[in-house]
Design an enzyme around this catalytic site. Structure first.
Site, PDB file in Angstrom:
ATOM      1  N   ASP A  45     -11.710   0.797   5.089  1.00  0.00           N
ATOM      2  CA  ASP A  45     -10.553   1.016   4.217  1.00  0.00           C
ATOM      3  C   ASP A  45      -9.439   1.767   4.944  1.00  0.00           C
ATOM      4  O   ASP A  45      -8.314   1.842   4.465  1.00  0.00           O
ATOM      5  CB  ASP A  45     -10.965   1.833   2.983  1.00  0.00           C
ATOM      6  CG  ASP A  45     -11.953   1.093   2.108  1.00  0.00           C
ATOM      7  OD1 ASP A  45     -11.751  -0.113   1.887  1.00  0.00           O
ATOM      8  OD2 ASP A  45     -12.919   1.719   1.631  1.00  0.00           O
TER       9      ASP A  45
ATOM     10  N   ASP B  97      -3.540  -4.678  -5.343  1.00  0.00           N
ATOM     11  CA  ASP B  97      -2.868  -3.385  -5.576  1.00  0.00           C
ATOM     12  C   ASP B  97      -1.374  -3.485  -5.883  1.00  0.00           C
ATOM     13  O   ASP B  97      -0.759  -2.481  -6.259  1.00  0.00           O
ATOM     14  CB  ASP B  97      -3.048  -2.427  -4.387  1.00  0.00           C
ATOM     15  CG  ASP B  97      -4.491  -2.102  -4.092  1.00  0.00           C
ATOM     16  OD1 ASP B  97      -5.347  -2.307  -4.981  1.00  0.00           O
ATOM     17  OD2 ASP B  97      -4.785  -1.644  -2.969  1.00  0.00           O
TER      18      ASP B  97
ATOM     19  N   ASP C 225       0.808  -1.223   0.000  1.00  0.00           N
ATOM     20  CA  ASP C 225       0.000   0.000   0.000  1.00  0.00           C
ATOM     21  C   ASP C 225       0.840   1.272   0.000  1.00  0.00           C
ATOM     22  O   ASP C 225       0.327   2.349   0.313  1.00  0.00           O
ATOM     23  CB  ASP C 225      -0.974   0.005   1.184  1.00  0.00           C
ATOM     24  CG  ASP C 225      -2.142   0.950   0.970  1.00  0.00           C
ATOM     25  OD1 ASP C 225      -2.493   1.192  -0.202  1.00  0.00           O
ATOM     26  OD2 ASP C 225      -2.697   1.460   1.965  1.00  0.00           O
TER      27      ASP C 225
END
Length: 318
Positions: free
Chosen positions: A292, A145, A107
């Site tokens: 999130d 991701d 991330d």
């Protein structure tokens, strides 16, 4: 007679040697009867310990539906965690959905920062993950991701990221013959399809089942399917093969709200996990009701933590 006996023995040995190769084409959908509902998902645990109308709504709309369980260092011994989960699903003849989410530098320092401490630790972790599934049927989403965020990493670390993802693909291909593994491919407005095809090819998507689209996002199923088809077409034109894809529909019932992604208001549950529907499968990959990060309509809820208000708003679409 001796020659005949030796011939039969040789044929038997060849059949045994051929078995793993045949198993490598194992279709987990044919070996199970529906998707596994995680009894220990955050929403299910919360609803079980907070009886009342809110819990009943969450149980009916979310906790009875099949979705993914995410695995990171928080699961402890990854071999035990994955084996226990896939075994529990296998006992009841259901297909579990798992997410491998432990890539180093995860991330890019955002709300879900973390991951394995270094490349060696990750290789050990993902190798044990795949080995723990073994021959049991499963669906695995590899590192949400990780490819789409390649550009936010220091240039000197990008090749290491690609190498680790390729290693992950190789581990599932070699150690989990009845698993369909899907490399995460971002969402429909993040990375151009041709660029994502290059990245997927670089990390060995050819060796696994396919790619995953829209994980933890809100893009419509139609837009996500069109993007998946465009990526597959780019793989075909550039590299000579196509790949199926799955779409995360856990929160896309109302589609997106601009490009806001972190706990936005007005999102809604999408089509529950199923085969087909515009992709190979539609899956609830993101766990509905899990935050999130400290943002949007859940400014005080850490990433990955359950919030009943988030769940209720996904149910009502508000």
């Amino acid at each position: 007679m001796r020659i005949k006996t030796l011939g039969l023995l040789a044929a038997s040995l060849l059949a045994l040697v051929a078995t793993p190769a045949q198993a490598a084409d194992g279709n987990p959908l044919e070996k199970t009867n529906g998707f596994y509902v995680d009894p220990d998902a955050n929403h299910a645990v919360w609803a079980g310990t907070h009886p009342g109308d809110t819990a009943n709504k969450i149980k009916a709309a979310i906790s009875t539906k099949a979705g993914a369980r995410w695995f990171d260092k928080w699961r402890g011994d990854i071999t035990k965690a994955v084996n226990d989960y896939t075994y529990a699903a296998d006992v009841v003849d259901k297909l579990p959905i798992l997410v491998a989410y432990n890539i180093p530098g995860r991330d890019c320092g955002g709300h879900s920062t973390g991951g394995a401490g270094d490349p060696r630790a990750y290789r050990d972790w993902i190798s044990n993950f795949a080995g723990a599934i073994g021959g049991k049927p499963a669906v695995v989403i590899i590192e949400p991701d990780a490819l789409a965020q390649l550009d936010c990493m220091p240039a000197s670390e990008r090749q290491t990221r690609l190498d680790l993802l390729k290693f992950a693909a190789e581990q599932f291909a070699a150690k989990a013959p009845n698993t369909w593994a899907y490399m995460d491919g971002g969402n429909s407005t993040w990375i151009p399809a041709a660029t994502m095809a290059d990245r997927l090819n670089a990390v060995g998507v050819k060796s696994i089942r396919g790619l995953a689209i829209n994980v933890s996002n809100y893009k419509t199923t139609t837009d996500s399917a069109n993007y998946g088809k465009a990526v597959s077409a780019a793989l075909s034109s550039k590299y000579g093969y196509t790949k199926p894809f799955v779409v995360d529909t856990s929160r896309n019932g109302n589609g997106p709200k601009g490009e806001e992604w972190c706990n936005p208001a007005g999102r809604k549950l999408g089509t529950p996990s199923q085969i087909g529907g515009g992709a190979e499968m539609l899956l609830w990959v993101k766990v509905p009701g899990d935050s999130d990060g400290k943002c949007g309509i859940a400014p005080d809820v850490e990433a990955g933590k359950f919030d009943p208000n988030l769940a209720l708003r996904l149910i009502s679409g508000t």
